[in-house]
Design a protein around this motif. Structure first.
Motif, short mmCIF file in Angstrom:
data_model
loop_
_atom_site.label_atom_id
_atom_site.label_comp_id
_atom_site.label_asym_id
_atom_site.label_seq_id
_atom_site.Cartn_x
_atom_site.Cartn_y
_atom_site.Cartn_z
N GLN A 59 157.76 -10.23 67.09
CA GLN A 59 158.95 -9.40 67.32
C GLN A 59 158.55 -8.03 67.86
OE1 GLN A 59 162.01 -10.57 67.12
NE2 GLN A 59 161.32 -12.53 66.32
N VAL A 60 159.39 -7.49 68.75
CA VAL A 60 159.15 -6.16 69.30
C VAL A 60 159.42 -5.12 68.23
CG1 VAL A 60 159.77 -4.50 71.09
CG2 VAL A 60 159.81 -6.95 71.60
N VAL A 61 158.43 -4.26 67.99
CA VAL A 61 158.56 -3.18 67.00
C VAL A 61 158.97 -1.88 67.67
CG1 VAL A 61 157.28 -1.79 65.32
CG2 VAL A 61 156.86 -4.24 65.48
N HIS A 62 158.37 -1.59 68.83
CA HIS A 62 158.65 -0.31 69.48
C HIS A 62 158.30 -0.36 70.96
CE1 HIS A 62 159.69 3.93 68.91
NE2 HIS A 62 158.78 4.20 69.83
N ARG A 63 159.03 0.45 71.71
CA ARG A 63 158.77 0.64 73.14
C ARG A 63 158.29 2.08 73.33
NH1 ARG A 63 163.15 -0.80 77.80
NH2 ARG A 63 162.25 0.35 79.56
N TYR A 64 157.22 2.25 74.09
CA TYR A 64 156.65 3.57 74.32
C TYR A 64 156.71 3.92 75.80
CZ TYR A 64 154.73 2.95 69.65
OH TYR A 64 154.60 2.73 68.30
N ALA A 65 156.99 5.17 76.08
CA ALA A 65 157.07 5.67 77.45
C ALA A 65 155.69 5.66 78.11
CB ALA A 65 157.64 7.08 77.44
N PRO A 66 155.67 5.64 79.45
CA PRO A 66 154.40 5.66 80.17
C PRO A 66 153.50 6.84 79.79
CG PRO A 66 156.18 5.11 81.67
CD PRO A 66 156.82 5.48 80.37
N ALA A 67 154.09 7.99 79.52
CA ALA A 67 153.29 9.18 79.19
C ALA A 67 152.65 9.11 77.80
CB ALA A 67 154.15 10.44 79.30
N THR A 68 153.09 8.17 76.96
CA THR A 68 152.49 8.02 75.64
C THR A 68 151.09 7.45 75.80
OG1 THR A 68 154.67 7.59 74.67
CG2 THR A 68 152.75 6.99 73.35
N ARG A 69 150.10 8.23 75.40
CA ARG A 69 148.70 7.81 75.54
C ARG A 69 148.35 6.74 74.49
NH1 ARG A 69 148.19 13.07 74.58
NH2 ARG A 69 146.79 12.58 72.86
N PRO A 70 147.46 5.82 74.84
CA PRO A 70 147.05 4.79 73.87
C PRO A 70 146.54 5.35 72.55
CG PRO A 70 146.35 4.16 76.05
CD PRO A 70 146.89 5.57 76.17
N ASP A 71 145.84 6.48 72.57
CA ASP A 71 145.32 7.03 71.32
C ASP A 71 146.44 7.54 70.41
OD1 ASP A 71 145.67 9.19 73.22
OD2 ASP A 71 144.49 10.48 71.90
N GLU A 72 147.64 7.74 70.95
CA GLU A 72 148.78 8.13 70.13
C GLU A 72 149.37 6.94 69.37
OE1 GLU A 72 151.52 11.15 72.04
OE2 GLU A 72 150.41 10.47 73.82
N LEU A 73 148.91 5.74 69.66
CA LEU A 73 149.46 4.53 69.04
C LEU A 73 148.61 4.03 67.86
CD1 LEU A 73 150.40 2.54 72.26
CD2 LEU A 73 151.75 4.20 71.00
N VAL A 74 147.50 4.71 67.58
CA VAL A 74 146.58 4.24 66.55
C VAL A 74 147.27 4.03 65.21
CG1 VAL A 74 144.56 4.89 65.16
CG2 VAL A 74 144.49 5.16 67.64
N GLU A 75 148.06 4.99 64.78
CA GLU A 75 148.71 4.89 63.47
C GLU A 75 149.71 3.72 63.44
OE1 GLU A 75 151.54 7.65 60.67
OE2 GLU A 75 149.94 8.66 61.78
N ALA A 76 150.50 3.58 64.50
CA ALA A 76 151.48 2.49 64.56
C ALA A 76 150.78 1.13 64.55
CB ALA A 76 152.34 2.62 65.81
N VAL A 77 149.67 1.02 65.28
CA VAL A 77 148.91 -0.23 65.32
C VAL A 77 148.33 -0.52 63.93
CG1 VAL A 77 146.81 -1.32 66.23
CG2 VAL A 77 148.40 -0.17 67.79
N GLU A 78 147.70 0.47 63.32
CA GLU A 78 147.10 0.28 61.99
C GLU A 78 148.14 -0.17 60.96
OE1 GLU A 78 143.10 2.68 61.26
OE2 GLU A 78 144.84 4.01 61.41
N THR A 79 149.34 0.37 61.06
CA THR A 79 150.41 -0.01 60.13
C THR A 79 150.72 -1.50 60.21
OG1 THR A 79 151.40 2.18 60.28
CG2 THR A 79 152.83 0.43 59.50
N LEU A 80 150.68 -2.05 61.43
CA LEU A 80 150.99 -3.47 61.62
C LEU A 80 149.82 -4.39 61.29
CD1 LEU A 80 153.09 -3.32 64.91
CD2 LEU A 80 153.92 -3.53 62.56
N LEU A 81 148.61 -3.85 61.36
CA LEU A 81 147.43 -4.67 61.06
C LEU A 81 147.27 -4.80 59.56
CD1 LEU A 81 144.92 -3.26 63.69
CD2 LEU A 81 146.06 -5.47 63.73
#
Length: 160
Positions: free
Chosen positions: A138-160
């Motif tokens: 399921q889709v959890v979130h959509r991020y804008a192009p300007a959102t850098r990958p390193d800004e997603l670390v916390e969101a990714v860790e939460t799902l892992l």
């Protein structure tokens, strides 16, 4: 019945068909990419994110797209070579697709419907729009192009 990511498939850059059911139980970050975009250096961050978390279940999926400023003009071989030699990309790359319009890939029609952008618009605005998918497809979130990958670390860790 509600659709999930696992209901879709797409052609890999190599030409092989990839059934997304193979990613069942994984956390996915799906990104429309381009080789000649101001955001192209995000390939570095995407690869770093993938290498950091792949052993814990993250898979980054790159979908080259030429719909924004014709910034992905190459064929599959050129795209693959660019990503390999310039950014040492090891995450899965797919054949060039369209993300908007009548010929939009069914996966992107679903992604946009599941997670609308700013002001509720479904259209992808530019290259490197990112969709984070949970282990249930399921889709959890959509991020804008300007959102850098390193800004997603916390969101990714939460799902892992």
């Amino acid at each position: 019945m509600t659709q999930t990511l696992y209901d879709f498939s797409a052609r890999r850059l190599t030409g092989d068909q990839q059934d997304f059911a193979a990613y069942r139980g994984k956390v996915l970050l799906i990104v429309n990419t381009a080789s000649q975009c101001g955001f192209t250096p995000q390939y570095t961050g995407l690869e770093e994110l993938y290498r950091k978390f792949r052993d814990r279940g993250l898979v980054v999926l790159g979908f080259p797209c030429n719909q924004f400023g014709e910034q992905e003009p190459g064929d599959a071989e050129a795209i693959g070579q660019f990503c390999q030699t310039r950014y040492d990309v090891t995450f899965p790359l797919f054949a060039k697709i369209e993300v908007n319009g009548d010929n939009a890939h069914p996966l992107y029609v679903w992604l946009k419907h599941e997670a609308a952008g700013i002001l509720g618009t479904e259209a992808i605005k530019w290259n490197f729009t990112k969709f984070l998918i949970d282990r249930e497809g399921q889709v959890v979130h959509r991020y804008a192009p300007a959102t850098r990958p390193d800004e997603l670390v916390e969101a990714v860790e939460t799902l892992l």
